[in-house]
Design a protein around this motif. Structure first.
Motif, PDB file in Angstrom:
ATOM      1  N   ILE A  12      27.116 -19.638  36.161  1.00  0.00           N
ATOM      2  CA  ILE A  12      26.331 -19.776  37.389  1.00  0.00           C
ATOM      3  C   ILE A  12      27.168 -19.316  38.568  1.00  0.00           C
ATOM      4  O   ILE A  12      28.274 -19.806  38.789  1.00  0.00           O
ATOM      5  N   ILE A  13      26.633 -18.360  39.338  1.00  0.00           N
ATOM      6  CA  ILE A  13      27.378 -17.857  40.502  1.00  0.00           C
ATOM      7  C   ILE A  13      26.713 -18.205  41.823  1.00  0.00           C
ATOM      8  O   ILE A  13      27.336 -18.132  42.874  1.00  0.00           O
ATOM      9  N   ASP A  14      25.427 -18.604  41.783  1.00  0.00           N
ATOM     10  CA  ASP A  14      24.720 -18.991  43.005  1.00  0.00           C
ATOM     11  C   ASP A  14      23.472 -19.760  42.621  1.00  0.00           C
ATOM     12  O   ASP A  14      22.990 -19.650  41.488  1.00  0.00           O
ATOM     13  N   VAL A  15      22.952 -20.539  43.558  1.00  0.00           N
ATOM     14  CA  VAL A  15      21.719 -21.289  43.329  1.00  0.00           C
ATOM     15  C   VAL A  15      20.796 -21.116  44.525  1.00  0.00           C
ATOM     16  O   VAL A  15      21.241 -20.846  45.637  1.00  0.00           O
ATOM     17  N   ALA A  16      19.492 -21.289  44.251  1.00  0.00           N
ATOM     18  CA  ALA A  16      18.481 -21.172  45.298  1.00  0.00           C
ATOM     19  C   ALA A  16      17.317 -22.091  44.953  1.00  0.00           C
ATOM     20  O   ALA A  16      17.106 -22.423  43.780  1.00  0.00           O
ATOM     21  N   PRO A  17      16.531 -22.489  45.959  1.00  0.00           N
ATOM     22  CA  PRO A  17      15.383 -23.369  45.698  1.00  0.00           C
ATOM     23  C   PRO A  17      14.130 -22.619  45.248  1.00  0.00           C
ATOM     24  O   PRO A  17      13.058 -23.189  45.174  1.00  0.00           O
ATOM     25  N   PHE A  18      14.262 -21.339  44.961  1.00  0.00           N
ATOM     26  CA  PHE A  18      13.118 -20.519  44.561  1.00  0.00           C
ATOM     27  C   PHE A  18      13.499 -19.675  43.356  1.00  0.00           C
ATOM     28  O   PHE A  18      14.675 -19.444  43.083  1.00  0.00           O
ATOM     29  N   GLN A  19      12.492 -19.209  42.641  1.00  0.00           N
ATOM     30  CA  GLN A  19      12.710 -18.353  41.488  1.00  0.00           C
ATOM     31  C   GLN A  19      12.320 -16.935  41.858  1.00  0.00           C
ATOM     32  O   GLN A  19      11.286 -16.702  42.488  1.00  0.00           O
ATOM     33  N   ASN A  20      13.164 -15.985  41.510  1.00  0.00           N
ATOM     34  CA  ASN A  20      12.841 -14.566  41.661  1.00  0.00           C
ATOM     35  C   ASN A  20      13.606 -13.795  40.594  1.00  0.00           C
ATOM     36  O   ASN A  20      14.130 -14.398  39.652  1.00  0.00           O
ATOM     37  N   GLU A  21      13.698 -12.482  40.725  1.00  0.00           N
ATOM     38  CA  GLU A  21      14.346 -11.685  39.679  1.00  0.00           C
ATOM     39  C   GLU A  21      15.845 -11.959  39.575  1.00  0.00           C
ATOM     40  O   GLU A  21      16.440 -11.748  38.520  1.00  0.00           O
ATOM     41  N   ASP A  22      16.487 -12.450  40.635  1.00  0.00           N
ATOM     42  CA  ASP A  22      17.909 -12.775  40.590  1.00  0.00           C
ATOM     43  C   ASP A  22      18.161 -14.214  40.160  1.00  0.00           C
ATOM     44  O   ASP A  22      19.109 -14.503  39.433  1.00  0.00           O
ATOM     45  N   PHE A  23      17.336 -15.126  40.642  1.00  0.00           N
ATOM     46  CA  PHE A  23      17.499 -16.550  40.352  1.00  0.00           C
ATOM     47  C   PHE A  23      16.456 -16.945  39.297  1.00  0.00           C
ATOM     48  O   PHE A  23      15.314 -17.252  39.625  1.00  0.00           O
ATOM     49  N   THR A  24      16.873 -16.931  38.045  1.00  0.00           N
ATOM     50  CA  THR A  24      15.921 -17.082  36.953  1.00  0.00           C
ATOM     51  C   THR A  24      16.101 -18.342  36.119  1.00  0.00           C
ATOM     52  O   THR A  24      15.174 -18.768  35.438  1.00  0.00           O
ATOM     53  N   VAL A  25      17.285 -18.939  36.167  1.00  0.00           N
ATOM     54  CA  VAL A  25      17.597 -20.062  35.281  1.00  0.00           C
ATOM     55  C   VAL A  25      17.384 -21.379  36.021  1.00  0.00           C
ATOM     56  O   VAL A  25      17.979 -21.626  37.068  1.00  0.00           O
TER      57      VAL A  25
END
Length: 116
Positions: A12-25
């Motif tokens: 894991i290198i970054d986290v976000a409160p949304f899902q998109n093509e970069d934040f998938t897990v």
């Protein structure tokens, strides 16, 4: 829910409160590595930036609360100060346009009765 951006090795290198093509897990904020990433992100942002970003969300909550209270006849919309009525109607009108639900909530606006 939080979504993670992972590198080629699956770390894991970054986290976000949304899902998109970069934040998938989908990840848990209780995971120690995720918690550390969140803490470092919060350290990077000033408290003013955090307040500003939450202000928009809070405004939407207040709008929905006022709508609910008026629908249940616990308050009358006209009991609100005139400036508040105009701002709320203006926001509702603009939201209606963006959602494709333009019901002419405001009607014709005279120059002397412009929205704030």
């Amino acid at each position: 829910m939080l979504y993670a951006k992972v590198n080629e090795q699956g770390a894991i290198i970054d986290v976000a409160p949304f899902q998109n093509e970069d934040f998938t897990v989908l990840v848990s904020p209780n995971d120690p590595h995720v918690a550390q990433l969140l803490a470092s992100k919060l350290d990077q942002q000033s408290s003013q930036e955090l307040l500003s970003s939450s202000d928009q969300e809070m405004m939407r909550i207040l709008e929905d609360l006022i709508d609910l209270l008026t629908e249940k006849h616990l308050i009358q919309f006209t009991e609100l100060p005139m400036a508040a009525q105009k701002k709320l109607l203006s926001r509702k009108f603009v939201r209606g346009i963006h959602s494709g639900n333009n019901d002419n909530l405001i009607g014709d606006i005279r120059d002397d009765d412009a929205l704030i």
